[in-house]
Write a protein that holds these residues in place. Structure first.
Motif, short mmCIF file in Angstrom:
data_model
loop_
_atom_site.label_atom_id
_atom_site.label_comp_id
_atom_site.label_asym_id
_atom_site.label_seq_id
_atom_site.Cartn_x
_atom_site.Cartn_y
_atom_site.Cartn_z
N SER A 270 48.22 38.52 42.94
CA SER A 270 48.12 39.31 44.16
C SER A 270 46.68 39.38 44.63
O SER A 270 45.73 39.13 43.86
N LYS A 271 46.50 39.74 45.88
CA LYS A 271 45.15 39.90 46.43
C LYS A 271 44.39 40.97 45.65
O LYS A 271 43.18 40.84 45.40
N GLU A 272 45.07 42.03 45.26
CA GLU A 272 44.43 43.12 44.54
C GLU A 272 43.87 42.64 43.20
O GLU A 272 42.73 42.93 42.85
N ALA B 102 37.33 38.71 41.04
CA ALA B 102 36.16 38.26 41.79
C ALA B 102 35.00 39.26 41.65
O ALA B 102 33.84 38.87 41.49
N GLY B 103 35.33 40.54 41.71
CA GLY B 103 34.31 41.56 41.55
C GLY B 103 33.67 41.50 40.17
O GLY B 103 32.44 41.65 40.03
N GLU C 101 29.19 33.52 41.81
CA GLU C 101 29.53 33.62 43.22
C GLU C 101 30.95 33.09 43.43
O GLU C 101 31.15 31.93 43.79
N PRO C 102 31.95 33.92 43.19
CA PRO C 102 33.34 33.46 43.30
C PRO C 102 33.79 33.39 44.75
O PRO C 102 33.18 33.99 45.65
N ARG C 103 34.86 32.65 44.96
CA ARG C 103 35.51 32.61 46.27
C ARG C 103 37.01 32.82 46.09
O ARG C 103 37.59 32.33 45.12
N LEU C 104 37.60 33.54 47.00
CA LEU C 104 39.05 33.76 47.00
C LEU C 104 39.69 32.79 47.97
O LEU C 104 39.18 32.57 49.07
N ILE D 169 44.03 32.76 44.61
CA ILE D 169 43.34 32.19 43.46
C ILE D 169 41.85 32.50 43.57
O ILE D 169 41.34 32.79 44.65
N VAL D 170 41.17 32.44 42.42
CA VAL D 170 39.73 32.69 42.36
C VAL D 170 39.05 31.46 41.77
O VAL D 170 39.47 30.97 40.71
N ARG D 171 38.02 30.98 42.45
CA ARG D 171 37.30 29.81 41.99
C ARG D 171 35.79 30.04 42.03
O ARG D 171 35.31 30.88 42.78
N VAL D 172 35.09 29.24 41.23
CA VAL D 172 33.64 29.34 41.15
C VAL D 172 33.04 27.94 41.26
O VAL D 172 33.41 27.04 40.49
#
Length: 509
Positions: free
Chosen positions: A78-80, A86-87, A95-98, A117-120
């Motif tokens: 989920s976005k949450e 990411a935080g 420096e992550p990106r959603l 998803i979260v990527r770096v």
């Protein structure tokens, strides 16, 4: 995806329309002299590598908002949850990106947001991404590396497509399935081709516990259990007629006036891969590549299986006429020549011990139905492979992602993302408007050479290749095509080369 976002289906129509005419003249992997008359092989090079394609670190998410980060195992959420991860990454100096992952529109499911998803980072090589991944893991996170061209949203990504066409106006042989000495025991495609004198071949069904999974009818004999209502392909007249549909199968055991429905044919009792049957846990709906369980089952074994599994329960040994030769209170006896073994576990054991007695005759009846409820005659020369999903029906792309179990139940959509949305090697079968059978393999997971396709893209490709009916076969590392003259035509994605398979589709001269 935020990286090179393009709606997959609309872009595919443009990309394939432009690329196919320019590539159909590409050199074939086998010369005409190496294939029987009427059989042709073309290798198409579609798409091109883009400078924007990079390696990245894909950070896994916990299943719940407060779950541990170091042992997280879901690819998206989920976005949450993605915001929380990411935080936490920012707090550690990253420096992550959603990125939002969208589910394409399917015949039985509207398009929508699948998850986040979260990527770096963005790296030029897999080695650089692996170094960055080690740093992310050392900071207390879990993850893996990904190549962005394999996200499944880029219609212009590089693809190697291998297409065998069988024109029965000139070809005098047959196209049908085969397996090794026993259903229980996988064999390589090239070994099965050599043993049968086949001119060409491709992988066929999924396989579990070293045996084909799903409904399998060969030459009119039911050899594998159905995942009720999933897609399949019926092959008759030596491959000259191909029908894509959804199938169910009912196998009934009768003892006098009493009867009971068997849970399966030629599979391990209690283990139901792909689910979809009564009593299955945790779900009775089809779920691709998920193993359900059922503690109370009756399963029939035919001589094609080999030696049935051993274990607690009971079994009845039947001769070719259905007469009970013996009843055992443990399982594992060999199948009598021309006969069968009925194995029982759990509560079903009591029914079998009560009704199966030496000298008594038991009757097994089989009924296979198509999606309209019409009975499918199991005549000699009839083969049915339940694989899926369906790709093209009546000249239109038609993927029943929900009915075929491609979308996971529950919150964790990792499987849906990895198998359905992302690019993978794929194998397909279809028929074009001229009645030519098509066997197709798309290589994948090979950065810069061939990325593979998502399921929606796979359906669009088969339509662009001219299919009026098409079905997805097993894929991933199982995707393989070979000819007698050349050997393996494609590049299987496993580092060890071609896999051993449960069954295959062969072109025999």
């Amino acid at each position: 995806m935020q990286h090179r976002v393009r709606p997959a289906l609309t872009c595919l129509a443009t990309a394939f329309a432009v690329l196919l005419p320019a590539t159909t003249a590409a050199p074939a992997a086998a010369t005409p002299a190496q294939l029987p008359p009427g059989v042709t092989l073309s290798t198409l090079s579609l798409g091109a590598q883009d400078p924007g394609d990079v390696w990245t670190v894909h950070v896994y998410l916990p299943a719940t908002i407060d779950g541990p980060l170091g042992t997280a195992a879901t690819a998206l959420g989920s976005k949450e949850i993605a915001d929380r991860v990411a935080g936490a990454l920012r707090d550690k100096g990253f420096e992550p990106r959603l990125e939002q992952v969208d589910l394409p529109e399917f015949a039985d499911r509207p398009a929508g947001v699948l998850g986040w998803i979260v990527r770096v980072g963005r790296y030029p090589t897999s080695g650089a991404a692996a170094t960055a991944l080690a740093q992310v893991k050392a900071a207390g996170f879990a993850g893996g590396t990904r190549y962005t061209a394999q996200d499944g949203a880029d219609a212009g990504a590089p693809q190697k497509v291998h297409v065998l066409r069988v024109d029965f106006r000139r070809f005098r042989g047959t196209v049908d399935t085969d397996f090794g000495p026993a259903l229980k025991g996988a064999e390589t495609l090239t070994d099965l081709m050599a043993a049968s004198g086949a001119a060409a071949g491709i992988n066929a069904q999924w396989f579990y516990n070293s045996a084909p999974g799903g409904l399998y009818v060969k030459d009119g004999k039911l050899l594998g259990s159905a995942t009720q209502g999933r897609g399949g392909i019926k092959i008759t007249h030596g491959g000259r007629r191909v029908d894509v549909d959804a199938y169910t199968a009912r196998v009934t055991l009768r003892a006098g006036r009493e009867s009971i429905e068997l849970d399966g044919v030629n599979r391990v009792p209690g283990e139901i891969w792909n689910c979809g049957g009564g009593g299955d846990q945790p779900t009775q709906k089809p779920q691709h590549d998920l193993k359900c369980t059922d503690s109370s089952e009756l399963v029939r074994f035919t001589p094609e299986w080999g030696v049935p599994p051993q274990g607690e329960g009971a079994e009845a040994l039947l001769d070719a006429r259905g007469e009970v030769l013996a009843v055992n209170t443990t399982r594992g006896a060999s199948v009598p020549p021309g006969g069968s073994v009925i194995q029982a576990i759990g509560d079903s054991t009591a029914w079998l011990l009560e009704h199966a007695r030496p000298g008594r005759r038991l009757t097994v009846s089989e009924r296979v139905e198509d999606s309209r409820g019409h009975r499918v005659p199991l005549t000699p020369g009839t083969t049915i492979l339940q694989v899926g999903p369906t790709l093209v029906r009546d000249r239109r792309t038609s993927v029943n992602a929900g009915a075929d179990g491609l979308i996971r139940e529950g919150a964790d959509q990792t499987f849906t993302y990895n198998w359905t949305v992302r690019a993978n090697p794929r194998s397909m079968i279809g028929v074009d408007a001229r009645g030519r059978l098509m066997l197709v393999v798309v290589d994948g997971r090979q950065a810069g050479y061939s990325e593979g396709l998502g399921i929606a893209q796979t359906a669009e490709l088969m339509k662009r290749l001219g299919a009026v009916e098409a079905m997805n076969l097993d894929g991933g590392g199982s995707s393989v095509m070979a000819t007698a003259g050349t050997g393996i035509v494609n590049r299987p994605s496993d580092a060890t080369g071609q896999r051993s398979l449960g069954n295959v589709i062969l072109v025999r001269p």
